[in-house]
Design a protein around this motif. Sequence first.
Motif, PDB file in Angstrom:
ATOM      1  N   MET B   1       0.792  -1.154  -0.013  1.00  7.18           N
ATOM      2  CA  MET B   1       0.101   0.004   0.027  1.00  7.18           C
ATOM      3  C   MET B   1       0.919   1.216   0.002  1.00  7.18           C
ATOM      4  O   MET B   1       0.475   2.316   0.622  1.00  7.18           O
ATOM      5  CB  MET B   1      -0.988  -0.054   1.315  1.00  7.18           C
ATOM      6  N   LYS B   2       1.876   1.164  -0.788  1.00  2.74           N
ATOM      7  CA  LYS B   2       2.965   2.450  -0.617  1.00  2.74           C
ATOM      8  C   LYS B   2       2.473   3.606  -1.279  1.00  2.74           C
ATOM      9  O   LYS B   2       2.838   4.708  -0.886  1.00  2.74           O
ATOM     10  CB  LYS B   2       4.185   2.046  -1.408  1.00  2.74           C
ATOM     11  N   ARG B   3       1.428   3.469  -2.156  1.00  2.00           N
ATOM     12  CA  ARG B   3       1.075   4.806  -2.824  1.00  2.00           C
ATOM     13  C   ARG B   3      -0.031   5.506  -1.973  1.00  2.00           C
ATOM     14  O   ARG B   3      -0.158   6.723  -2.191  1.00  2.00           O
ATOM     15  CB  ARG B   3       0.626   4.569  -4.394  1.00  2.00           C
ATOM     16  N   MET B   4      -0.775   4.876  -1.195  1.00  2.00           N
ATOM     17  CA  MET B   4      -1.798   5.592  -0.365  1.00  2.00           C
ATOM     18  C   MET B   4      -1.471   6.819   0.434  1.00  2.00           C
ATOM     19  O   MET B   4      -1.873   7.915   0.057  1.00  2.00           O
ATOM     20  CB  MET B   4      -2.353   4.629   0.510  1.00  2.00           C
ATOM     21  N   THR B   6       1.009   8.803  -0.253  1.00  2.00           N
ATOM     22  CA  THR B   6       1.210   9.915  -1.386  1.00  2.00           C
ATOM     23  C   THR B   6      -0.200  10.384  -1.788  1.00  2.00           C
ATOM     24  O   THR B   6      -0.404  11.737  -1.768  1.00  2.00           O
ATOM     25  CB  THR B   6       2.003   9.422  -2.444  1.00  2.00           C
ATOM     26  N   TRP B  10      -1.685  14.313  -0.919  1.00  2.00           N
ATOM     27  CA  TRP B  10      -1.934  15.110  -2.105  1.00  2.00           C
ATOM     28  C   TRP B  10      -3.366  15.808  -1.787  1.00  2.00           C
ATOM     29  O   TRP B  10      -3.561  16.957  -2.022  1.00  2.00           O
ATOM     30  CB  TRP B  10      -2.120  14.438  -3.360  1.00  2.00           C
ATOM     31  N   MET B  11      -4.275  14.939  -1.333  1.00  2.00           N
ATOM     32  CA  MET B  11      -5.778  15.281  -1.082  1.00  2.00           C
ATOM     33  C   MET B  11      -5.585  16.456  -0.169  1.00  2.00           C
ATOM     34  O   MET B  11      -6.316  17.316  -0.249  1.00  2.00           O
ATOM     35  CB  MET B  11      -6.395  14.162  -0.879  1.00  2.00           C
ATOM     36  N   THR B  14      -4.534  19.771  -1.546  1.00  2.00           N
ATOM     37  CA  THR B  14      -5.288  20.599  -2.430  1.00  2.00           C
ATOM     38  C   THR B  14      -6.568  21.112  -1.684  1.00  2.00           C
ATOM     39  O   THR B  14      -6.857  22.120  -1.978  1.00  2.00           O
ATOM     40  CB  THR B  14      -5.736  19.546  -3.450  1.00  2.00           C
ATOM     41  N   LEU B  17      -5.567  24.043  -0.295  1.00  2.00           N
ATOM     42  CA  LEU B  17      -5.346  25.173  -1.277  1.00  2.00           C
ATOM     43  C   LEU B  17      -6.753  25.645  -1.436  1.00  2.00           C
ATOM     44  O   LEU B  17      -7.138  27.018  -1.771  1.00  2.00           O
ATOM     45  CB  LEU B  17      -4.906  24.354  -2.628  1.00  2.00           C
TER      46      LEU B  17
END
Lengths: 234, 277, 247
Positions: B1-4, B6, B10-11, B14, B17
């Motif tokens: 689950m390494k990408r979660m 990141t 990101w979310m 944003t 922002l």
Amino acid sequence: MDELRQAPWMALEMLVTLEPELLEIIGLSLQVSLAATLLAALIGLPLGAAVAVYQFPGRSLLTALLNAMMGLPPVVVGLAIYLLLSRAGPLGELGLLFTPQAMVIAQCVLITPLIAALTRQTVADLDRTCREQLEVLNTRQATMVWTLLRDGWRSLGTAVLAGFGRAVAEVGAVLIVGGNIKGVTRVMTTTIALETSMGNLALAMALGLVLLAIAVSISLLAGLLQHAADGRNG
Amino acid sequence: MKRMPTARSWMLATVALLCMSARSVADDNFIVVASTTSTQNSGLFDHLLPKFRAASGIEVRVVALGTGAALAYGRRCDADVLIVHAPAAEREFIDRGYGVERVPLMHNDFVIVGPDDDPAGVRDSGSAAQALAAIALQRSPFVSRGDRSGTHVKELELWDTADRRPASDAQSWYREAGAGMGQALNMARAMDAYILVDRGTWLSFGSRGQLELLFEGDPQLLNPYSAIAVDPEHCPGVRHAQARTFIEWLVSDAGQRAIANFRAADQALFVPRHEPR
Amino acid sequence: MAETRVPGARERRLPLQVNAVEFHRNGRKLLTGLDFRLEPGKISVLLGPNGAGKSLLLRLLMGLIVPDAGWIRWNGVSPTRCRHQLGMVLQKPVMLRRSALANVEFALARAGVAASQRRRIAQAALEQAGLLALGKQPAARLSGGEAQRLAIVRAWAQKPRVLLLDEPCANLDPHSTARVEALIRDIHAGGTRVILSTHDLGQARRLADEVLFLADGQLHEHASAEGFFRNPDSGKARAFLRGDLVI
């Protein structure tokens, strides 16, 4: 012809001197389009994957619809969102018209079908290869959706990038729902349109080059990220 | 689950922002002014609005549309003030109860520009209507706004005066652009055509090519601007108090002086309604 | 895919009953007259030339497809309802685009193993297959033999009672074949029932306890390995053993 020659130098000058107004415009463009892309990905990725994996009546119709909506004219989307958000419209009470939020909404509506359709295609292709294998490993359909999304992350990354590209490049939607208000809803594309309409062609072209440079940088960055993740994930 | 992780960060970034941009919009002391592209492009608002903001603290957000769209947006309550230059349409807007009253602000004039070799002899025309008649006679290329803007309405008036409305088969020389003033000027330059344009836009227009100012001064070319506050009875949510403050400032000495001082290429672009003291 | 508690499931016994099974496609009968019973505990080999219907039969046993006539029961239960007790290695196994370890962990997750345990169990499985050193490598980069072994332990990690293997050594060199066969024997020794298909006579001789000989969609012979290889009954089987093309 003179404007074509002037434009690159003006672009360089703008980037080097970092005019605050230019930075503001670039910043807003990126904020709006990135936010829109993120939302569109959150909706479009699972939607596309689900349409690819699940069988249900009307599936081919929905697929055709998604594919067709990839070509939604931005100005039409802008108009539709304007009518929704206008004070005289159903969502007028929200007071969202002429705000960056409205621009995010419009762009999200614009690119979600694109991301969903590309995702559907990628996942459908993967599904063909993987479905049986996942079945013999006792995978539920819901888990299949998520697994295929993970496995197809490179192509899906490209789909999301395509969505971002479309969002950051469009002018019709953000112009109508944002109003191109100076300091509030003015982004790169609407500024370019404005300068063009005022006859400041060299400046408009220079801004266009800046926009292009940003788009290329983001694309390169995405490529680097994919490359790096390749090594970790496998 | 390494990408979660990141994706999650990101979310969050944003969302942060988005919240930041939301804050800048939530500042409620502003009004929305719907105006025309020609007024916007002249640069008048860039000159006026900072002065008004300093005097009142109210931010003015200008949405530049065509006259037709500005009136439509006013009818739909999406704007608080209209600044347009189309007297007949304005009167109808008030009569229908959408606006409070027409407050004359300033005027400028229209001019006829065209190719410097002037094949229709517009330079020597006695009046604006005669100039257009000459263009029609020669069938010289002419670009019309074609979009019910103030400029377009004025152009149609002139054709009526000359008793020569271009017929539908006139498409070889009479080109309806359906676009803003700047776009139409671009077209005129590209086609070496004549075009009716307000002086303000012409003076600030960047790429004239072979186009030159050929005719001016006819009283019929007068172009009066008014401000109209959207009627709060028709639009309960409109920011009426601030709208009135803005309009009152525009016709005050301070506002009229600011209008008079606005120059481009060493010319005053607009003539204020009354002489400021 | 519901879990069914079958009486006697506590024992590791899953007798297989195949009754008058047929399978058609596009109007052609691809399998007919399949009727046999397998008792648990042996390595059963489906032997026959290419196109005999061995893969189809394995798919039917796994419940991936359903017969057009007849029925199949594992200890009285149809395959679709006891899928969790069955494991299958496809003829062309598909690896997920992750590391070898992650592939096994995926299978463990699907089998309901707790997240904290998965890494440890996956490593043990890879060790069994002699693949531990390659654990962090992307599974796609493994060689043919390594990928096959990975596919086998991945399926086996779900702890099925029966492991079905479809041509596990097709396209493998002798060295890899030997390692795969050793792995299969280990799995069987550990208590998992094995049913595999092959067209390779040598492999059948090496591995089989019992042989089911299939040709052109029919079961021609079902016998113990010894009996089959010494003295086959059917003409087609004899031809196959001789090395003739069995049309």
